[in-house]
Design an enzyme around this catalytic site. Structure first.
Site, PDB file in Angstrom:
ATOM      1  CB  CYS A   9      -0.988  -0.008   1.160  1.00 52.53           C
ATOM      2  SG  CYS A   9      -0.232   0.072   2.795  1.00 52.53           S
ATOM      3  CG  ASN A  12       4.498  -1.566   5.015  1.00 51.51           C
ATOM      4  OD1 ASN A  12       5.637  -1.831   5.391  1.00 51.51           O
ATOM      5  ND2 ASN A  12       3.573  -2.489   4.986  1.00 51.51           N
ATOM      6  CB  CYS A  14      -3.512   1.699   7.221  1.00 49.12           C
ATOM      7  SG  CYS A  14      -3.307   3.171   8.226  1.00 49.12           S
ATOM      8  NE  ARG A  15      -4.500   1.638   1.982  1.00 47.45           N
ATOM      9  CZ  ARG A  15      -4.298   2.334   0.887  1.00 47.45           C
ATOM     10  NH1 ARG A  15      -5.193   2.299  -0.079  1.00 47.45           N
ATOM     11  NH2 ARG A  15      -3.217   3.069   0.734  1.00 47.45           N
ATOM     12  CB  SER A  16       0.233  -3.409   2.774  1.00 47.43           C
ATOM     13  OG  SER A  16       1.136  -2.517   3.375  1.00 47.43           O
ATOM     14  CG  ASP A 124      -6.758   4.973   1.893  1.00 51.28           C
ATOM     15  OD1 ASP A 124      -6.423   4.843   3.086  1.00 51.28           O
ATOM     16  OD2 ASP A 124      -6.085   5.618   1.063  1.00 51.28           O
TER      17      ASP A 124
HETATM   18  P1  4NP Z   1      -1.667   2.922   4.160  1.00 49.12           P
HETATM   19  O1  4NP Z   1      -2.271   4.294   4.756  1.00 49.12           O
HETATM   20  O2  4NP Z   1      -1.168   3.252   2.771  1.00 49.12           O
HETATM   21  O3  4NP Z   1      -2.838   1.995   4.171  1.00 49.12           O
HETATM   22  O4  4NP Z   1      -0.548   2.498   5.093  1.00 49.12           O
HETATM   23  C1  4NP Z   1      -1.636   5.518   4.628  1.00 49.12           C
HETATM   24  C2  4NP Z   1      -0.558   5.818   5.424  1.00 49.12           C
HETATM   25  C3  4NP Z   1       0.063   7.044   5.318  1.00 49.12           C
HETATM   26  C4  4NP Z   1      -0.378   7.954   4.380  1.00 49.12           C
HETATM   27  C5  4NP Z   1      -1.450   7.643   3.563  1.00 49.12           C
HETATM   28  C6  4NP Z   1      -2.085   6.418   3.684  1.00 49.12           C
HETATM   29  N1  4NP Z   1       0.260   9.212   4.270  1.00 49.12           N
HETATM   30  O5  4NP Z   1      -0.176  10.022   3.432  1.00 49.12           O
HETATM   31  O6  4NP Z   1       1.249   9.461   4.986  1.00 49.12           O
END
Ligand code: 4NP
Length: 157
Positions: A9, A12, A14-16, A124
Site C-alpha cells: 500500500c 505500509n 494501515c492496509r498492507s 482506504d
Molecule cells: P496505508 O495508509 O497506505 O494503508 O498504510 C496511509 C498511510 C500514510 C499515508 C497515507 C495512507 N500518508 O499520506 O502518509
C-alpha cells in the site's frame, strides 16, 4: 518451494500490514504456514520505520491477531525479484509500482480485491477513519487470494 506474497500500500502502516497479518492468520488456521512466506511494504517513503497505525493494530487485536515488531518499509527491486505475488490495495498503488519497477515485466502485480467476486480498491481508512470497512475488504480479499493459490497449486487443505 514456498509461495511468497508481498502486500503493498502507500504507507505500509494501515492496509498492507492488515493484509499481511490477516493472511498469516488464515494460512496458519488452514495448516499451511510452512507453504508460505508473507510480508508487506510501501510504495512511498512516508512512514518508513513506523509501527502499524494504532487503529489498524486495534482492529487486528480485536480478532486476536498480533502485529508486534512490524515497521513500515519501502519495497525494493530485490522484493520484486523475490516475491511471487505482489498484491496491491488500490489502483494508485499499481500505477506507482509500475513506474518504480519497469512496468512489471514478470507480471507479478495484482489487486487484492480482484481475487474476490467484487473487484474494487480496498477501502482506504486514512481519510475515512473507517477501519472496519478496511477490515472487511482485507479479510474477504485474503480468503479469496488463499483460495486462488490453493487451487492454482493444488495445495492440500
Ligand atoms: P496505508 O495508509 O497506505 O494503508 O498504510 C496511509 C498511510 C500514510 C499515508 C497515507 C495512507 N500518508 O499520506 O502518509
Amino acid at each position: 518451494m514456498k509461495h511468497k506474497i508481498l502486500f503493498i500500500c502507500l504507507g505500509n502502516i494501515c492496509r498492507s500490514p492488515m493484509a499481511e497479518f490477516v493472511m498469516k492468520d488464515i494460512v496458519s488456521k488452514a495448516g499451511l504456514t510452512h507453504e508460505f512466506e508473507i510480508a508487506s511494504a510501501a510504495t512511498s517513503t512516508y512512514e518508513i520505520g513506523n509501527p502499524v497505525y494504532p487503529p489498524a493494530r486495534q482492529k487486528l487485536a480485536e480478532q486476536g491477531i498480533a502485529c508486534d515488531g512490524k515497521t513500515a518499509r519501502q519495497m525494493t527491486k530485490k522484493d520484486y525479484e523475490y516475491y511471487d505475488y505482489i498484491v496491491a490495495m488500490d489502483s494508485s498503488n499499481i500505477s506507482n509500482l509500475k513506474k518504480m519497477f519497469n512496468n512489471d515485466p514478470d507480471n507479478k502485480f495484482s489487486l487484492l480485491m480482484d481475487y474476490t467476486t467484487r473487484p474494487a480498491d480496498v477501502a482506504d481508512p486514512w481519510y475515512t477513519r473507517d477501519f472496519r470497512a478496511t477490515w472487511n475488504d482485507v479479510t474477504e480479499g485474503c480468503d479469496a487470494l488463499l483460495k486462488f493459490i490453493v487451487e492454482t497449486h493444488q495445495l492440500p487443505l
